[in-house]
Design a protein around this motif. Structure first.
Motif, mmCIF file in Angstrom:
data_model
loop_
_atom_site.group_PDB
_atom_site.id
_atom_site.type_symbol
_atom_site.label_atom_id
_atom_site.label_comp_id
_atom_site.label_asym_id
_atom_site.label_seq_id
_atom_site.Cartn_x
_atom_site.Cartn_y
_atom_site.Cartn_z
ATOM 1 N N UNK A 166 2.102 3.707 9.353
ATOM 2 C CA UNK A 166 2.201 2.940 8.206
ATOM 3 C C UNK A 166 3.030 3.801 7.219
ATOM 4 N N UNK A 167 3.031 5.126 7.280
ATOM 5 C CA UNK A 167 3.884 5.814 6.385
ATOM 6 C C UNK A 167 5.380 5.648 6.860
ATOM 7 N N UNK A 173 9.770 -1.990 5.059
ATOM 8 C CA UNK A 173 9.600 -3.087 4.557
ATOM 9 C C UNK A 173 10.537 -3.575 3.422
ATOM 10 N N UNK A 174 11.166 -2.729 2.590
ATOM 11 C CA UNK A 174 12.065 -3.049 1.641
ATOM 12 C C UNK A 174 13.567 -3.348 2.301
ATOM 13 N N UNK A 175 13.640 -2.744 3.693
ATOM 14 C CA UNK A 175 14.987 -2.977 4.343
ATOM 15 C C UNK A 175 14.956 -4.553 5.071
ATOM 16 N N UNK A 176 13.790 -4.922 5.092
ATOM 17 C CA UNK A 176 13.600 -6.196 6.030
ATOM 18 C C UNK A 176 14.047 -7.554 5.181
ATOM 19 N N UNK A 184 7.208 -10.541 11.469
ATOM 20 C CA UNK A 184 6.715 -9.551 12.482
ATOM 21 C C UNK A 184 6.082 -8.255 11.666
ATOM 22 N N UNK A 185 6.534 -7.936 10.667
ATOM 23 C CA UNK A 185 5.802 -6.515 9.946
ATOM 24 C C UNK A 185 4.666 -7.311 9.264
ATOM 25 N N UNK A 186 4.549 -8.409 8.651
ATOM 26 C CA UNK A 186 3.345 -9.074 8.210
ATOM 27 C C UNK A 186 2.066 -8.972 9.357
ATOM 28 N N UNK A 187 2.729 -9.735 10.531
ATOM 29 C CA UNK A 187 1.899 -9.689 11.571
ATOM 30 C C UNK A 187 1.276 -8.459 12.173
ATOM 31 N N UNK A 188 2.224 -7.419 12.004
ATOM 32 C CA UNK A 188 1.708 -5.970 12.327
ATOM 33 C C UNK A 188 0.679 -5.527 11.469
ATOM 34 N N UNK A 189 0.975 -5.618 10.215
ATOM 35 C CA UNK A 189 -0.182 -5.261 8.935
ATOM 36 C C UNK A 189 -1.411 -5.931 9.072
ATOM 37 N N UNK A 190 -1.229 -7.342 9.518
ATOM 38 C CA UNK A 190 -2.431 -7.766 9.760
ATOM 39 C C UNK A 190 -3.475 -7.351 10.834
ATOM 40 N N UNK A 223 1.885 -1.474 1.169
ATOM 41 C CA UNK A 223 2.349 -2.573 1.832
ATOM 42 C C UNK A 223 1.792 -3.803 1.169
ATOM 43 N N UNK A 224 0.820 -3.776 0.600
ATOM 44 C CA UNK A 224 0.181 -5.145 0.132
ATOM 45 C C UNK A 224 0.917 -5.573 -0.975
ATOM 46 N N UNK A 225 1.469 -4.682 -2.016
ATOM 47 C CA UNK A 225 2.332 -4.695 -3.105
ATOM 48 C C UNK A 225 3.741 -5.409 -2.626
ATOM 49 N N UNK A 226 4.149 -5.082 -1.534
ATOM 50 C CA UNK A 226 5.435 -5.520 -1.357
ATOM 51 C C UNK A 226 5.295 -6.838 -0.643
ATOM 52 N N UNK A 227 4.231 -7.133 0.057
ATOM 53 C CA UNK A 227 4.224 -8.487 0.606
ATOM 54 C C UNK A 227 3.526 -9.373 -0.354
ATOM 55 N N UNK A 228 2.719 -9.078 -1.387
ATOM 56 C CA UNK A 228 2.354 -10.052 -2.427
ATOM 57 C C UNK A 228 3.394 -10.297 -3.269
ATOM 58 N N UNK A 229 4.080 -9.265 -3.860
ATOM 59 C CA UNK A 229 5.070 -9.511 -5.020
ATOM 60 C C UNK A 229 6.278 -10.085 -4.343
#
Length: 1684
Positions: A166-167, A173-176, A184-190, A223-229
């Motif tokens: 995660x670190x 995440x910002x590069x995607x 795939x990042x969202x899938x992985x985080x889930x 990670x939540x902040x990036x996904x949500x915002x």
């Protein structure tokens, strides 16, 4: 096996993994997997190297190899070394990331390998994955996906790495930027979040129990902040859904303060997603996780969002649920879980919201609200208990909704709340009423529209749900028992609940039975204290009427009767005693309404047999009578006058409720009549009669009948009161008001008056029928008939009836019939002269004459004839003129009606359907038959019978089939009635008119209408029975001739003219023996008229009867001979039918005996095919003195004549066309026809050998021969030969075959003929290709059934062996060679001469003759085995030479030679065969691979037969080794016969090889009639071969390789399997002696075989290699026990 061989085999399999056939692909992969599982360390490197050496391999091929590696790893991961694992991980990682573009199939297969390894070697995997998951570099799509799947598959192994992952991931995440990376990042985080939650939930099993939510909460929130915002706003719906899923899982790991901070933004965002995304399940799942997380915080946040949450969740729960789509079902369940979570947070607000939506929303909102309400009642009962009253009250409005969807949900809610005591509250009866009302829901009409809405709830479905719910409440919810009983009784009587009778009664029966059995005091209902319940009388009336039509309303009869029994104590104490009396038990197994004498009917008794009946099989009349009888006995049992009066009063009050069901109302009238019988109060009787007459709907026929029957039943005990009440009604205001003033509304009111009069007239009839016999006769004239006459609009007695009202007319007819029945019953006990009988009969005839002659749409005819039949029996008798008038009127009115299939031409409102017309026709004809029988009984004499036949004769000759059928059937019924009622008192009485009667019926015996012919035959039988009675025999006398008539009648239906004529002749003889000369004369004169009948079959039977009668009785009819001969002569010239001409000309053809030669020459010159001349030839065959001379002449001509001429056709390059010569063909036809006469048997028997040979040779000369062009080739008549087969189209060979068939019949060789018929020998003899087989079948049949006749036949046949015609030599040789196959040749001492003739034919220039000669020599072993040793050298030399025939392209001669040798060898010893043994063995081997199945089979069997001479012969043992592999491979031969032969030969030959194990195995497995599991068999066999014949292994495998190029697919496939099992079971020390390279090369070539089966077997063979498992020990396998 060398490493190069291993690599070559594995590489070949890998290359075949992309085969074009799916079956081969599957087998190749199985073999690859098998090899890999056996030694993964050796195979996996080959797979790896192949992939490395072929970087440009097609994706599908690459995927197949990778998938195989994955399967090997999954099953053998523990056996693979760490270094190999690391190399595989490196390979898979490289394959997965080689292409920067996403190639799903390829990269997914590589990812699967990493996941498979990760279950055991997480460290190696993570080392490889983290090397490709570096900070600052965007990883490959499948790297991230693999990490996510690893977290899902190995939670405890992956969670320790997640903190570092995660670190590293957060900056990425910002590069995607691409959607697929965001996904795939969202899938992985889930998946990471889910695995962490699972890890934390099972810390007791975790390797590191110190891990907590705080360990990950920081990274998760970042990670939540990036996904949500950022990502939640993506335009790609798949990304949004995956992000949503991840957010839901991540909230469970967020810190409380961060969660509380995000909830006001997160929940509205999730709710907003419902509008953007069609797939709602992921959103609902995530929302449920968020709410679950929020529930652990302060509830104020959720309460602040309550409005939007409830509104959106309600919209979701209100969406239609498609149960065929799992997504919608899951979404619905998640939404309901959300409501459960909210119920714990703010229950009051939630319930108020749901109930408001329930009251104010539309259909969809109400359905959703009811679903939530039901869910909350079931899951949150403790919260909902305080709101029971509010919920029940809120259900009032949904109850009024018209939507079936809403109603269905309401019923489900009722079912749920009933379990929690809601229905016991105020308002519960409202819900119960709703459910009962919908138990009575009618079926909806779906015609013309389709139910496109999958949630559409039909009326039937809703009703079914209500019924099941009611049953559930009555049976499983104990607290509902006192709620339902007796409250459900109030729904029994209202009309709107009528269709709910079945579930209602069933539930009440269950409840009542339970209360009665347990002794519950609530079982007895106090109706005086239950104002809402109907009276017990009303309940009894309703249930009784329900039972009258037991199958209506889905079968309400039985439940109504059972409930009547249950409620008996609540109806009357005496009634209860009656119902439950032990003496009233229904006998087990008795049918409905059929109780034994003395058994009392009860409701339970009646309903026992109902399940065995249907609407169609239940006898309505019997059932109704049983119910009325039960009611009457009930009233007698109660014996309470007041109770009866109250019951009948309740019935009269109940009448209007049945205005919509008149048949039930009619039954209620009858019940009232039965009840009034038991009423002692005259005032009550009169009042109830007044009510019945005043309130009845007289315009309805069924109601009129019910009223009349009820009044009639009442009159049985209250005659004077009933008659007086009818008079009062006739004078009442109802009639006067209906008359009108100054003719106002005249038409309508006149019709009403007519209907009332109809009721009264019919009532008088039933009164007469049911009134006491001691009172009725005095009232017939004075009151009943007088009132009927007064009410009928015109004068009936003495006047012509002219009334336009059909109802009045029908009532009059019914009433007259009932009165006649009543009088007839009374006059049995007292004399009575009915003075007005003739006037009534005349009036009835006028009514019948007024009916239209061409249509039948009313019951007037049958009612009038029924009434007339009842009147006929009364005195005084009708005069002859009156009887004649009745007969003529009734017969013409009925017999002339159109057939039933013709649509009536009545008015539209009078038209009837087919079933109604069938019933009307049946009633009308039954009435006519009854009338004729009663008329005949009044004048039971020959003249009386003739008077009826006089009117039937006209119709018996009608051109209309239905007219003749009706007339003849009626005549037969009249004759039967005459016979059964006949009483001959004087011996001098004669049946003088039997001849005329017979003459009319005889032609009809073969009428084209089968019903007419059957009835006529039955009439003839009855006439002879009558004649016997007049001859003085008693009725029980049995006459053989008469008793055999039915058997003869069967012959009249035989389409064979000869059989028909024979039957007619027997019938005529039977009749002639019973008739006097005075009776025969009229019969013959009437039969001459039958010769001109329009139907040919009727003419024929008339002619045959004439011939027979003239033969037997003509000598005594001198005066009639001129007249009869003149009629016959004229008839012969006028008749066009051949059968009739033959019958009539029989007496004329006797002149031919004086001019035989002229007749023969003349007839033989007629053109072919013979037509009318055939009858002449057949007649000539009847002259036994001349038949022999004719046969002898024809036989000589056949032998001497040229059979055919050959004509070359320029269009044909080869061969010539055979054309028959006319003279032999004509002689053959003549022989056939003359032998058709059975009287020629003596002549045929005398000259049988010559005639048989002549026809046999003629058959051989006719095959493939065409008709000459100068002959007429029109079709012959469909004559029948005696065996029953119809002669086909005229042809040369067919005529010869027919002649031979008839010859065999005449020679009394029926068994020969039958045998050939069963074996289809005649059909084979007609085909040139099968002619020889057909002749063999003929010879076989003759040898079996005609042995003594063969010597003479053979002597006449020998000269044909040297005929100049090849076809004749072939025919003779085929016949003689087959005779050698039978013992008869030895018994008749013909074997030696036949054998010499066969040896002589071996030099014949015709190959077919030589083949047949070889066959004959082989047959000696079967027919004369004792001759085999005598002629051993000659036979062996001749047969073995047949295997060397050069001029044998189809190998037929070789086949016969090998088959013959097999048979001959069975009878020879070793010394006789030794010299030729090796020679024969050498000749056999080439034929084992012959292209012809029969040749291979014969060669294999011959090899097996030679085995008995090979014991101790090394040469023979070597030859068995040479062919052993061939025999084993041919066990899978495409020919089943070859397979059987191989099994037998292997069992015979293998013991000579010296292996007991193999011999035992063959005996245990090679069953002739069982299928062989070839693969298992060969696998086991190879173990024994390796053990017992190690020195032959190299030879065997070399031999098998030769079969890789076999022409048969099955053999190539078996060879591949054989090779696989050989190498798979071979010990390691044998490998140096085997050419493994050639084997592998051969299998690799088979992998390219065009047939997919072969390719698959080759791949399977490679999977059996055992070089990876070297055998231990000395090299010999452990001996296996095969005794089991």
């Amino acid at each position: 096996m060398e490493e190069s061989d291993i690599e070559e085999a594995s590489q070949a399999l890998i290359e075949a993994a992309n085969d074009r056939d799916p079956m081969v692909q599957e087998q190749v992969r199985k073999s690859m997997l098998t090899l890999g599982k056996r030694k993964p360390d050796r195979v996996l490197p080959i797979f790896q190297n192949y992939l490395l050496k072929h970087p440009k391999l097609p994706v599908a091929h690459r995927v197949a190899v990778l998938q195989t590696i994955e399967l090997i790893l999954l099953s053998r991961i523990d056996e693979i070394g760490c270094l190999r694992v690391k190399s595989i991980v490196s390979l898979a990682s490289d394959e997965m990331t080689r292409s920067k573009e996403v190639v799903p199939d390829w990269q997914q297969a590589a990812s699967n390998i990493l996941v498979a390894v990760g279950n055991k070697h997480m460290g190696d995997i993570m080392e490889e994955m983290l090397s490709k998951f570096q900070p600052g570099v965007l990883p490959h799509f499948f790297v991230v996906q693999t990490l996510a799947r690893l977290a899902h598959s190995n939670v405890y192994g992956m969670v320790p790495f997640l903190s570092a992952i995660l670190t590293t991931m957060l900056p990425m995440l910002g590069m995607a930027k691409q959607d697929n990376m965001k996904w795939v990042f969202s899938f992985a985080l889930s998946r990471f979040s889910e695995s962490i939650v699972e890890y934390l939930a099972n810390l007791d099993k975790a390797p590191d129990p110190t891990v907590s939510k705080a360990t990950f909460s920081g990274e998760i929130y970042a990670a939540y902040d990036i996904l949500f915002c950022n990502w939640l706003q993506s335009r790609e719906s798949k990304v949004r859904l995956t992000v949503t899923e991840a957010l839901g899982a991540m909230t469970l790991l967020m810190a409380r303060d961060k969660l509380e901070e995000q909830l006001p933004k997160l929940i509205p965002a999730l709710l907003n997603l419902y509008k953007k995304t069609p797939d709602h399940y992921i959103i609902s799942k995530s929302l449920c996780q968020v709410l679950d997380a929020a529930a652990s915080t302060d509830g104020r946040l959720l309460r602040a969002l309550a409005d939007s949450l409830l509104l959106t969740l309600h919209q979701q729960v209100s969406l239609p649920v498609d149960y065929n789509s799992p997504g919608t079902v899951k979404n619905h369940n998640e939404i309901l879980r959300c409501f459960s979570i909210l119920a714990d947070t703010f229950p009051d607000r939630l319930v108020i919201f749901v109930l408001q939506r329930l009251e104010n929303g539309g259909e969809r909102n109400r359905v959703g609200s009811l679903a939530v309400l039901r869910h909350l009642v079931n899951t949150s009962s403790s919260i909902m208990d305080t709101k029971k009253g509010l919920i029940v009250t809120s259900l009032r409005l949904p109850l009024l909704d018209t939507s079936n969807k809403v109603k269905k949900k309401v019923v489900q809610v009722i079912s749920a709340i009933a379990h929690h005591g809601y229905l016991e509250l105020e308002g519960g009866d409202m819900l119960l009423r709703f459910m009962m009302l919908h138990c009575a829901l009618p079926d909806a009409c779906h015609q013309g529209r389709s139910l496109s809405d999958q949630e559409e709830v039909t009326n039937e479905a809703l009703r079914n749900i209500c019924e099941k719910t009611l049953h559930l409440l009555a049976t499983t919810v104990g607290r509902m028992e006192d709620v339902l009983w007796p409250a459900l009784l109030r729904y029994l009587t209202p009309v709107q609940y009528a269709d709910a009778t079945v579930p209602l009664c069933s539930s009440l029966v269950l409840l009542g039975n339970r209360k009665r059995v347990t002794g519950d005091p609530g079982y007895i209902v106090d109706f005086t204290k239950q104002d809402s319940l109907p009276s017990p009388y009303s309940i009894m009336v309703r249930l009784w009427v329900n039972a009258s039509y037991p199958f209506r309303s889905r079968g309400r009869g039985a439940p109504s009767l059972r409930l009547l029994a249950i409620l008996a104590p609540n109806t009357s104490t005496k009634f209860s005693i009656y119902i439950y009396s032990p003496s009233l038990q229904h006998p087990k197994g008795s049918r409905v309404c059929e109780t034994p004498p003395g058994t009392t009917l009860t409701p339970v008794c009646l309903c026992v047999g109902l399940p065995e009946s249907t609407v169609d099989t239940l006898n309505r009349r019997t059932w109704e009578q049983s119910l009325l009888k039960l009611l009457s006995k009930t009233l007698v049992a109660v014996m309470d006058a007041g109770w009866c009066c109250r019951l009948v009063s309740e019935m009269s009050l109940y009448l209007p409720t049945y205005n919509g069901s008149l048949d039930e109302k009619s039954f209620l009238y009858k019940c009232m009549g039965v009840t009034l019988q038991r009423c002692c109060d005259s005032g009550v009787v009169k009042e109830q009669l007044r009510i019945i007459l005043a309130t009845a709907c007289h315009s309805e026929a069924i109601e009129r009948e019910g009223v009349a029957k009820g009044i009639g039943l009442c009159a049985s005990n209250h005659l004077d009161d009933t008659l007086a009440k009818l008079d009062d009604f006739a004078r009442s205001d109802a009639f006067r008001k209906a008359s009108g003033i100054l003719g106002l509304l005249k038409d309508k009111n006149d019709g009403d008056v007519e209907k009332m009069k109809s009721t009264l007239i019919l009532s008088y009839g039933y009164i007469a029928l049911h009134a006491p016999e001691d009172k009725v006769l005095g009232r017939i004239d004075s009151q009943i008939l007088r009132n009927i006459s007064k009410h009928f609009s015109t004068k009936v007695l003495g006047m012509k009836v002219e009334t336009k009202d059909l109802t009045l007319k029908i009532s009059l007819l019914q009433s007259v019939g009932l009165i006649a029945q009543a009088i007839g019953a009374c006059v049995r006990r007292q004399n009575y002269l009915f003075a007005r009988k003739q006037e009534l009969v005349g009036g009835l005839m006028d009514i019948i004459k007024a009916e239209p002659a061409d249509v039948l749409v009313t019951s007037v005819r049958h009612l009038a004839m029924t009434a007339c039949a009842s009147l006929v029996n009364l005195d005084p008798a009708l005069t002859e003129t009156e009887t004649c008038g009745v007969l003529q009127t009734c017969l013409n009115s009925v017999l002339g009606l159109p057939p039933l299939e013709v649509v009536d031409r009545g008015e539209e409102d009078e038209s009837l359907d087919l079933q109604q017309r069938q019933g009307l026709y049946a009633e009308t004809f039954s009435a006519l038959e009854d009338l004729l029988g009663r008329l005949l009984s009044r004048n039971l004499t020959p003249d009386g019978l003739q008077s009826i036949f006089k009117h039937l004769e006209v119709w018996m000759g009608s051109e209309l089939d239905h007219g003749r059928e009706r007339a003849v059937r009626t005549a037969t019924l009249v004759l039967d009635s005459y016979l059964h009622n006949l009483a001959v008192r004087q011996k001098t009485t004669t049946f003088h008119n039997i001849g005329a009667l017979l003459g009319r019926l005889v032609p009809r015996c073969t009428d084209r209408c089968s019903a007419v012919s059957w009835a006529a035959g039955e009439g003839l039988r009855i006439l002879l029975r009558i004649q016997l009675r007049y001859e003085g025999f008693p009725p029980e006398h049995r006459d053989a001739a008469v008793d055999n008539l039915p058997t003869l009648y069967e012959g009249l239906r035989n389409p064979d003219p000869a059989a028909l004529c024979q039957t007619c002749s027997h019938l005529a003889e039977a009749f002639s023996r019973r008739l006097t000369p005075q009776q025969v004369g009229p019969l013959i004169l009437v039969l001459t008229e039958g010769l001109r009948d329009p139907q040919p079959s009727c003419c024929l039977v008339s002619g045959v009867f004439l011939n027979t009668l003239l033969m037997h009785r003509g000598g005594r009819l001198q005066d009639l001979v001129p007249e009869i001969m003149g009629a016959l002569h004229l008839g012969l010239q006028a008749i066009s039918e051949d059968q009739v001409k033959t019958a009539v000309a029989h007496s004329i053809l006797t002149l031919a005996s004086q001019h035989l030669q002229v007749v023969i020459d003349t007839l033989i010159s007629y053109p072919l095919p013979y037509d009318s001349t055939c009858d002449m030839w057949m007649a000539l065959g009847g002259h036994s003195a001349l038949a022999g001379h004719i046969v002898e002449t024809f036989t000589e001509r056949l032998v001497a004549m040229v059979p055919y001429t050959e004509k070359r056709d320029p269009a044909l390059r080869m061969g010539a066309t055979k054309v028959a010569t006319v003279q032999p063909l004509a002689v053959t036809c003549a022989l056939r026809e003359i032998m058709m006469n059975g009287q020629i048997e003596a002549a045929v028997t005398e000259q049988f050998p010559r005639l048989f040979v002549a026809l046999l040779v003629r058959m051989g000369s006719s095959v493939g021969v065409q008709l000459p062009k100068d002959i007429c080739t029109g079709a012959t008549r469909p004559e029948k030969r005696p065996s029953g087969k119809v002669l086909g189209a005229f042809d040369v060979c067919g005529m010869a075959l027919e002649a031979m068939q008839i010859l065999l019949v005449r020679a009394q060789l029926d068994e020969v003929l039958k045998t050939l018929d069963l074996q289809e020998g005649w059909a084979k003899m007609k085909e040139p290709q099968q002619f020889i087989d057909g002749i063999a079948l003929l010879a076989n049949a003759m040898a079996t059934h005609a042995g003594p006749r063969l010597p003479a036949i053979i002597q006449h046949l020998y000269p044909t062996l040297t005929s100049i015609y090849e076809c004749q030599r072939t025919t003779a040789t085929a016949f003689l060679s087959e005779l050698l196959n039978h013992r008869v040749a030895t018994e008749m001492m013909m074997t030696d001469s036949l054998m010499k003739s066969m040896i002589a034919r071996l030099a014949d220039p015709c190959g077919a003759v030589r083949m047949l000669a070889i066959r004959g020599l082989g047959n000696i072993a079967t027919g004369s085995p004792e001759k085999v040793i005598k002629y051993a050298m000659e036979l062996l030399a001749a047969l073995s030479s047949g295997m060397e025939e050069s001029d044998d392209p189809s190998k037929r001669i070789a086949l016969e030679a090998m088959s013959g040798l097999s048979k001959v060898l069975l009878h020879l010893n070793k010394n006789a065969v030794r010299m030729l043994l090796v020679y024969i063995l050498m000749k056999i081997k080439p034929f084992l691979e012959s292209e012809y199945d029969t040749v291979r089979c014969a060669a294999v069997l011959l090899l097996g037969n030679l085995s008995k001479f090979g014991s101790g012969e090394p040469v023979f043992r070597d030859q068995i080794h040479n062919v052993l592999m061939s025999l084993l491979l041919h066990l899978s031969d495409p020919s089943p016969d070859v397979v059987k032969a191989c099994k037998l030969t292997l069992q015979e030959c293998v013991p000579l090889l010296g292996s007991k194990l193999i011999a035992t195995m063959f005996q245990n497995h090679l069953y002739e009639d069982r299928n062989l599991h070839y693969g298992e068999f060969i696998n086991d066999l190879m173990k024994y071969i390796i053990q017992d014949f190690p020195g032959m292994l190299n030879f065997y495998h070399t031999t098998i390789l030769q079969f890789f190029k076999s022409t048969w697919t099955q053999v190539r496939a078996s060879a591949a399997m054989f090779t696989g099992f050989l190498l798979g079971n071979l010990p390691r020390e044998f490998y140096p002696h085997m050419n493994i390279g050639n084997i592998i090369n051969g299998l690799i070539q088979l992998l390219g075989d065009p047939d997919p089966t072969v390719r698959a077997k080759a791949a399977e063979a490679m999977g059996h290699f055992r070089h990876f498992h070297p055998a231990s020990g000395s090299g010999s396998l452990k001996e296996l026990d095969v005794s089991a």
